[in-house]
Design a protein around this motif. Structure first.
Motif, mmCIF file in Angstrom:
data_model
loop_
_atom_site.group_PDB
_atom_site.id
_atom_site.type_symbol
_atom_site.label_atom_id
_atom_site.label_comp_id
_atom_site.label_asym_id
_atom_site.label_seq_id
_atom_site.Cartn_x
_atom_site.Cartn_y
_atom_site.Cartn_z
ATOM 1 N N ARG A 130 13.369 8.254 53.423
ATOM 2 C CA ARG A 130 12.536 7.992 52.253
ATOM 3 C C ARG A 130 11.705 6.717 52.303
ATOM 4 O O ARG A 130 10.782 6.565 51.507
ATOM 5 N N GLN A 131 11.991 5.772 53.174
ATOM 6 C CA GLN A 131 11.316 4.484 53.126
ATOM 7 C C GLN A 131 10.161 4.432 54.117
ATOM 8 O O GLN A 131 10.338 4.718 55.303
ATOM 9 N N ILE A 132 8.999 4.052 53.639
ATOM 10 C CA ILE A 132 7.786 4.148 54.447
ATOM 11 C C ILE A 132 7.819 3.244 55.671
ATOM 12 O O ILE A 132 7.171 3.522 56.669
ATOM 13 N N ILE A 133 8.596 2.176 55.624
ATOM 14 C CA ILE A 133 8.679 1.269 56.771
ATOM 15 C C ILE A 133 9.770 1.680 57.752
ATOM 16 O O ILE A 133 9.895 1.081 58.824
ATOM 17 N N ALA A 134 10.557 2.670 57.416
ATOM 18 C CA ALA A 134 11.705 3.042 58.246
ATOM 19 C C ALA A 134 11.314 4.036 59.335
ATOM 20 O O ALA A 134 10.886 5.158 59.054
ATOM 21 N N THR A 135 11.456 3.608 60.571
ATOM 22 C CA THR A 135 11.309 4.470 61.742
ATOM 23 C C THR A 135 12.434 4.105 62.706
ATOM 24 O O THR A 135 13.114 3.091 62.527
ATOM 25 N N ASN A 136 12.615 4.887 63.720
ATOM 26 C CA ASN A 136 13.655 4.562 64.689
ATOM 27 C C ASN A 136 13.420 3.207 65.340
ATOM 28 O O ASN A 136 14.366 2.498 65.676
ATOM 29 N N SER A 137 12.156 2.831 65.477
ATOM 30 C CA SER A 137 11.853 1.558 66.135
ATOM 31 C C SER A 137 12.049 0.345 65.224
ATOM 32 O O SER A 137 12.109 -0.781 65.703
ATOM 33 N N THR A 138 12.149 0.566 63.902
ATOM 34 C CA THR A 138 12.314 -0.579 62.991
ATOM 35 C C THR A 138 13.748 -0.761 62.511
ATOM 36 O O THR A 138 14.042 -1.727 61.804
ATOM 37 N N ILE A 139 14.651 0.141 62.882
ATOM 38 C CA ILE A 139 16.051 0.012 62.474
ATOM 39 C C ILE A 139 16.611 -1.328 62.954
ATOM 40 O O ILE A 139 16.441 -1.714 64.114
ATOM 41 N N GLY A 140 17.261 -2.031 62.049
ATOM 42 C CA GLY A 140 17.853 -3.324 62.374
ATOM 43 C C GLY A 140 16.955 -4.508 62.112
ATOM 44 O O GLY A 140 17.411 -5.653 62.152
ATOM 45 N N LYS A 141 15.681 -4.261 61.824
ATOM 46 C CA LYS A 141 14.745 -5.350 61.545
ATOM 47 C C LYS A 141 14.711 -5.621 60.040
ATOM 48 O O LYS A 141 14.910 -4.718 59.226
ATOM 49 N N TYR A 142 14.427 -6.871 59.676
ATOM 50 C CA TYR A 142 14.306 -7.199 58.264
ATOM 51 C C TYR A 142 13.134 -6.431 57.646
ATOM 52 O O TYR A 142 12.038 -6.390 58.215
ATOM 53 N N LYS A 143 13.373 -5.866 56.485
ATOM 54 C CA LYS A 143 12.349 -5.067 55.824
ATOM 55 C C LYS A 143 11.094 -5.887 55.525
ATOM 56 O O LYS A 143 9.983 -5.378 55.663
ATOM 57 N N VAL A 144 11.285 -7.131 55.106
ATOM 58 C CA VAL A 144 10.104 -7.943 54.787
ATOM 59 C C VAL A 144 9.256 -8.207 56.021
ATOM 60 O O VAL A 144 8.021 -8.262 55.939
ATOM 61 N N ASP A 145 9.901 -8.337 57.174
ATOM 62 C CA ASP A 145 9.142 -8.570 58.409
ATOM 63 C C ASP A 145 8.358 -7.321 58.814
ATOM 64 O O ASP A 145 7.191 -7.408 59.220
ATOM 65 N N VAL A 146 9.010 -6.169 58.705
ATOM 66 C CA VAL A 146 8.344 -4.910 59.044
ATOM 67 C C VAL A 146 7.196 -4.650 58.080
ATOM 68 O O VAL A 146 6.097 -4.248 58.479
ATOM 69 N N MET A 147 7.433 -4.913 56.790
ATOM 70 C CA MET A 147 6.401 -4.674 55.782
ATOM 71 C C MET A 147 5.230 -5.617 55.969
ATOM 72 O O MET A 147 4.072 -5.204 55.832
ATOM 73 N N LYS A 148 5.496 -6.871 56.300
ATOM 74 C CA LYS A 148 4.404 -7.822 56.530
ATOM 75 C C LYS A 148 3.520 -7.357 57.677
ATOM 76 O O LYS A 148 2.282 -7.370 57.566
ATOM 77 N N GLU A 149 4.137 -6.942 58.753
ATOM 78 C CA GLU A 149 3.362 -6.463 59.901
ATOM 79 C C GLU A 149 2.506 -5.259 59.514
ATOM 80 O O GLU A 149 1.342 -5.154 59.913
ATOM 81 N N ARG A 150 3.075 -4.383 58.696
ATOM 82 C CA ARG A 150 2.333 -3.192 58.268
ATOM 83 C C ARG A 150 1.158 -3.563 57.371
ATOM 84 O O ARG A 150 0.055 -3.026 57.513
ATOM 85 N N ILE A 151 1.382 -4.481 56.424
ATOM 86 C CA ILE A 151 0.310 -4.930 55.545
ATOM 87 C C ILE A 151 -0.860 -5.471 56.356
ATOM 88 O O ILE A 151 -2.025 -5.127 56.110
ATOM 89 N N LEU A 152 -0.557 -6.316 57.322
ATOM 90 C CA LEU A 152 -1.612 -6.959 58.110
ATOM 91 C C LEU A 152 -2.311 -5.980 59.048
ATOM 92 O O LEU A 152 -3.477 -6.182 59.397
ATOM 93 N N GLU A 153 -1.619 -4.911 59.430
ATOM 94 C CA GLU A 153 -2.272 -3.852 60.205
ATOM 95 C C GLU A 153 -3.265 -3.091 59.334
ATOM 96 O O GLU A 153 -4.285 -2.589 59.819
ATOM 97 N N ILE A 154 -2.968 -3.004 58.033
ATOM 98 C CA ILE A 154 -3.861 -2.332 57.089
ATOM 99 C C ILE A 154 -5.011 -3.233 56.684
ATOM 100 O O ILE A 154 -6.174 -2.832 56.650
ATOM 101 N N ASN A 155 -4.696 -4.482 56.340
ATOM 102 C CA ASN A 155 -5.698 -5.445 55.881
ATOM 103 C C ASN A 155 -5.408 -6.800 56.512
ATOM 104 O O ASN A 155 -4.566 -7.557 56.027
ATOM 105 N N SER A 156 -6.102 -7.093 57.582
ATOM 106 C CA SER A 156 -5.850 -8.336 58.337
ATOM 107 C C SER A 156 -6.228 -9.578 57.543
ATOM 108 O O SER A 156 -5.833 -10.695 57.911
#
Length: 238
Positions: free
Chosen positions: A64-90
């Motif tokens: 259910r979580q948009i940041i959750a993929t097999n490659s992001t398991i174990g990573k802090y959610k805020v770190d994954v989300m920050k990277e995603r935000i900046l990929e969308i809007n640098s």
């Protein structure tokens, strides 16, 4: 000039887009609901997004979580989300807080500097304190009520907390906010009665705390509705 927000500008206008660009939004909770809130805020051109969550991505977040993929398991959610935000809007400014919000650490946040606060967490004590801080600093807050054990995304509504019904979390919030003389709060809540979960003997549900059932579409719908309210309120276009 064509840019990544050209389609949005057709609806919000140049002035509305400028207000979104200048806005600072604080989001508590980057889970099933909060992740979609942040996703939509980033794609709407919010200039600064501060995100708060102490959790790491786990296997059971994949449903259910948009940041959750097999490659992001174990990573802090805020770190994954920050990277995603900046990929969308640098050009976005993103500050991360890998912590669990409680009244005891409220001093870590300068609530007065934000234009909007989003509560997408489950802990009642923290939810109430966020609302109280919003009132104290005159910052609008929107709070999401319960999304677990539900199957109908079309049952969500936007309302004042004192106009809600059925949702058990909203009932608790009404009672506690009334005690604190909070006379209004915009919320997103569902009128669907929560279902009982099917018996499950997995390790996750064998602990003392009942684990709610979830799916890919109900929390996502709630998060997008929350984000829509934030964007419309900040832009001034409804």
């Amino acid at each position: 000039m064509v840019n990544q927000f050209s389609r949005s500008e057709l609806l919000f206008g140049a002035d509305g887009m400028q207000r979104l660009y200048e806005a600072k939004v604080l989001v508590f909770g980057i889970g099933g609901v909060g992740g979609y809130v942040v996703e939509a805020l980033a794609r709407s051109g919010i200039g600064r997004i501060d995100i708060v969550d102490n959790d790491v991505v786990s296997l059971t977040n994949l449903n259910r979580q948009i940041i959750a993929t097999n490659s992001t398991i174990g990573k802090y959610k805020v770190d994954v989300m920050k990277e995603r935000i900046l990929e969308i809007n640098s050009n976005a400014v993103v500050n991360t807080y890998p912590c669990f919000y409680l009244p005891e650490n409220a001093k870590e946040f300068n609530f007065s500097e934000y234009d909007y606060i989003v509560d997408a967490i489950d802990t009642v004590t923290a939810k109430i304190d966020i609302v109280v801080k919003g009132k104290e600093f005159n910052v609008p807050v929107i709070s999401c009520m319960g999304a677990g054990n539900k199957m109908n995304p079309s049952s969500f509504e936007v309302a004042d907390i004192y106009e809600t019904s059925i949702c058990p979390l909203a009932k608790v919030m009404r009672r506690e906010l009334k005690k604190r003389n909070i006379d209004k709060l915009k919320v997103v809540y569902s009128k669907e009665v929560a279902r009982k979960t099917i018996d499950n003997k997995s390790d996750e549900v064998s602990n003392k705390r009942a684990i709610p059932g979830s799916n890919a579409f109900v929390p996502a719908a709630a998060g997008l509705i929350v984000a829509g309210e934030v964007v419309k309120d900040i832009s001034g276009v409804r």
